[in-house]
Design an enzyme around this catalytic site. Structure first.
Site, PDB file in Angstrom:
ATOM      1  N   THR A  15      -5.844  -1.394   7.054  1.00  0.00           N
ATOM      2  CA  THR A  15      -5.906  -2.887   7.245  1.00  0.00           C
ATOM      3  C   THR A  15      -7.266  -3.424   7.649  1.00  0.00           C
ATOM      4  O   THR A  15      -7.529  -4.214   7.789  1.00  0.00           O
ATOM      5  CB  THR A  15      -4.776  -3.399   8.226  1.00  0.00           C
ATOM      6  OG1 THR A  15      -5.056  -2.672   9.424  1.00  0.00           O
ATOM      7  CG2 THR A  15      -3.618  -2.957   7.777  1.00  0.00           C
ATOM      8  N   ASP A  67      -1.693   6.563   6.333  1.00  0.00           N
ATOM      9  CA  ASP A  67      -1.578   5.166   6.585  1.00  0.00           C
ATOM     10  C   ASP A  67      -2.735   5.022   7.678  1.00  0.00           C
ATOM     11  O   ASP A  67      -2.570   5.947   8.676  1.00  0.00           O
ATOM     12  CB  ASP A  67      -0.022   4.842   6.857  1.00  0.00           C
ATOM     13  CG  ASP A  67       0.074   3.270   6.842  1.00  0.00           C
ATOM     14  OD1 ASP A  67      -1.089   2.519   6.417  1.00  0.00           O
ATOM     15  OD2 ASP A  67       1.066   2.744   7.342  1.00  0.00           O
ATOM     16  N   LYS A  93       0.886  -1.265  -0.057  1.00  0.00           N
ATOM     17  CA  LYS A  93      -0.268   0.130   0.112  1.00  0.00           C
ATOM     18  C   LYS A  93       0.847   1.319   0.009  1.00  0.00           C
ATOM     19  O   LYS A  93       0.602   2.136  -0.807  1.00  0.00           O
ATOM     20  CB  LYS A  93      -0.908  -0.065   1.267  1.00  0.00           C
ATOM     21  CG  LYS A  93      -1.991  -1.262   1.141  1.00  0.00           C
ATOM     22  CD  LYS A  93      -2.989  -1.131   2.289  1.00  0.00           C
ATOM     23  CE  LYS A  93      -2.437  -1.251   3.634  1.00  0.00           C
ATOM     24  NZ  LYS A  93      -1.714  -2.560   4.025  1.00  0.00           N
ATOM     25  N   THR A  94       1.906   1.426   0.945  1.00  0.00           N
ATOM     26  CA  THR A  94       2.863   2.424   1.084  1.00  0.00           C
ATOM     27  C   THR A  94       3.587   2.776  -0.414  1.00  0.00           C
ATOM     28  O   THR A  94       3.578   3.699  -0.884  1.00  0.00           O
ATOM     29  CB  THR A  94       3.692   2.430   1.910  1.00  0.00           C
ATOM     30  OG1 THR A  94       3.257   2.087   3.258  1.00  0.00           O
ATOM     31  CG2 THR A  94       4.491   3.558   2.164  1.00  0.00           C
ATOM     32  N   ARG A 129       6.648  -8.434   1.690  1.00  0.00           N
ATOM     33  CA  ARG A 129       7.630  -7.971   2.880  1.00  0.00           C
ATOM     34  C   ARG A 129       8.268  -9.152   3.258  1.00  0.00           C
ATOM     35  O   ARG A 129       9.222  -9.393   3.997  1.00  0.00           O
ATOM     36  CB  ARG A 129       6.772  -6.984   3.830  1.00  0.00           C
ATOM     37  CG  ARG A 129       7.426  -6.383   4.971  1.00  0.00           C
ATOM     38  CD  ARG A 129       6.805  -5.651   5.959  1.00  0.00           C
ATOM     39  NE  ARG A 129       6.749  -4.188   5.289  1.00  0.00           N
ATOM     40  CZ  ARG A 129       5.539  -3.728   5.546  1.00  0.00           C
ATOM     41  NH1 ARG A 129       4.570  -4.040   6.518  1.00  0.00           N
ATOM     42  NH2 ARG A 129       5.436  -2.580   4.872  1.00  0.00           N
TER      43      ARG A 129
END
Length: 354
Positions: free
Chosen positions: A170, A121, A76-77, A229
């Site tokens: 999230t 975020d 997302k980032t 990640r």
């Protein structure tokens, strides 16, 4: 609170945890793709977002506000930074928990330049007063700054330059409908397929100057819980093992031995995951058992079991949440090489704890 949120005990320090730690943030900056053509996976979201940005560039205006939802570590980032790059605009990064007062948000909004991208975020954790101010800012590019208190308070309207808000969450279900409705584009990030993660591993290995075979990349990808990640983190740990205890080349055997050292099994479960399953199988016969009782059995907090271990176990079909408690599935018995007990007389199991 997200399944791997920093505020969850044990959520940030697991090798297979999706929350970024300090090392992850530093490495991700080097590995992060710069445009949509480099971004791996999320094909549907990528195509839709490409259309949104291309149309905005053709109009010569700012892009619609974008909401990205999904589990931690899915990109997302990275997508927010790609949006800014594709629009040739600067980006401002902050988070919902950092905005606890409407004044905090007003300060950020008033300093934006025209076309700037504001990445927010964990937007669902923003305070309610700031959230209500954001409604007007997103829709009318204006905020009312209240000066003074009580009957003498005055609202001063402040015009804002057009900007693009990129919100990430999230827990999309926690966003109030009025906020969700103000986003022009909403994209849900899915977990990655193993083949996509293999591409992520190969790309990252090239940037990190790590020699990895196709089989080695596949082994890492299969244990990465569908999350880029985690794949990148496991690659770094396997790289360390290959440098110290092998010839520096990451193949299937080296990757398997390295991840065995780090207690990540062939399905991506770590020590905590297996502890929960072992307690459920060995102590409670597969359940049903109450969450609190299960947490005591593994020596962890209730929140750690519920929000850190359980989401992946449920997604993998190893554990089921039922009204009577947690129950192990046949797949859990097979994974730990256990034999399920014979059904009790009448087919009724007991409930252990609450």
């Amino acid at each position: 609170m997200s399944p791997d949120d920093d505020s969850v005990p044990g959520g940030a320090d697991r090798l297979v945890g999706a929350v970024a730690d300090g090392e992850d943030l530093a490495v991700e900056a080097a590995l992060r793709p710069r445009d949509l053509s480099e971004f791996i996976g999320q094909g549907r979201v990528r195509e839709q977002l490409d259309l949104v940005l291309a149309a905005a560039r053709a109009r010569g205006g700012t892009a619609d506000h974008v909401l990205l939802s999904g589990s931690p570590g899915l990109g997302k980032t990275t997508l927010s930074m790609i949006i800014a790059a594709e629009m040739a605009a600067p980006i401002r990064i902050t988070s919902g928990p950092a905005i606890q007062h409407a004044g905090d948000l007003a300060s950020i909004l008033s300093s934006l330049t025209e076309g700037e991208v504001l990445f927010l975020d964990e937007i669902h954790r923003m305070s309610r007063p700031a959230e209500e101010m954001l409604y007007m800012a997103m829709e009318d590019f204006r905020v009312d700054v209240v000066v003074g208190k009580g009957p003498g308070a005055t609202a001063i309207p402040l015009e804002l330059p057009p900007f693009t808000l990129v919100g990430a969450t999230t827990r999309a279900g926690l966003l109030p409908p009025p906020l969700r409705d103000r986003f022009g584009f909403t994209g849900h990030m899915e977990f990655y397929e193993p083949a996509e993660l293999e591409r992520v591993v190969h790309r990252s290995a090239g940037l990190l100057s790590v020699e990895v075979s196709a089989e080695g990349a596949a082994e890492i990808a299969s244990r990465s819980r569908g999350t880029p990640r985690i794949a990148n983190r496991l690659l770094r740990r396997v790289r360390d093992y290959a440098q110290v205890r092998a010839d520096g080349v990451v193949n299937r055997e080296v990757a398997a031995r390295a991840l065995e050292v780090y207690e990540v099994d062939a399905r991506g479960l770590d020590r905590l995951d297996r502890a929960v399953l072992r307690a459920l199988l060995d102590l409670f016969g597969g359940g049903p058992v109450g969450l609190s009782t299960l947490a005591v059995a593994v020596g962890e907090e209730r929140e750690t079991v519920e929000e850190v271990a359980e989401p992946f176990l449920v997604r993998e079909g190893l554990l089921a949440r039922t009204p009577r408690g947690r129950v192990a599935t046949p797949a859990a018995w097979r994974h730990l090489d256990r034999t399920p007990p014979a059904p009790a007389a009448g087919g009724q199991g007991g409930l252990f704890g609450t």
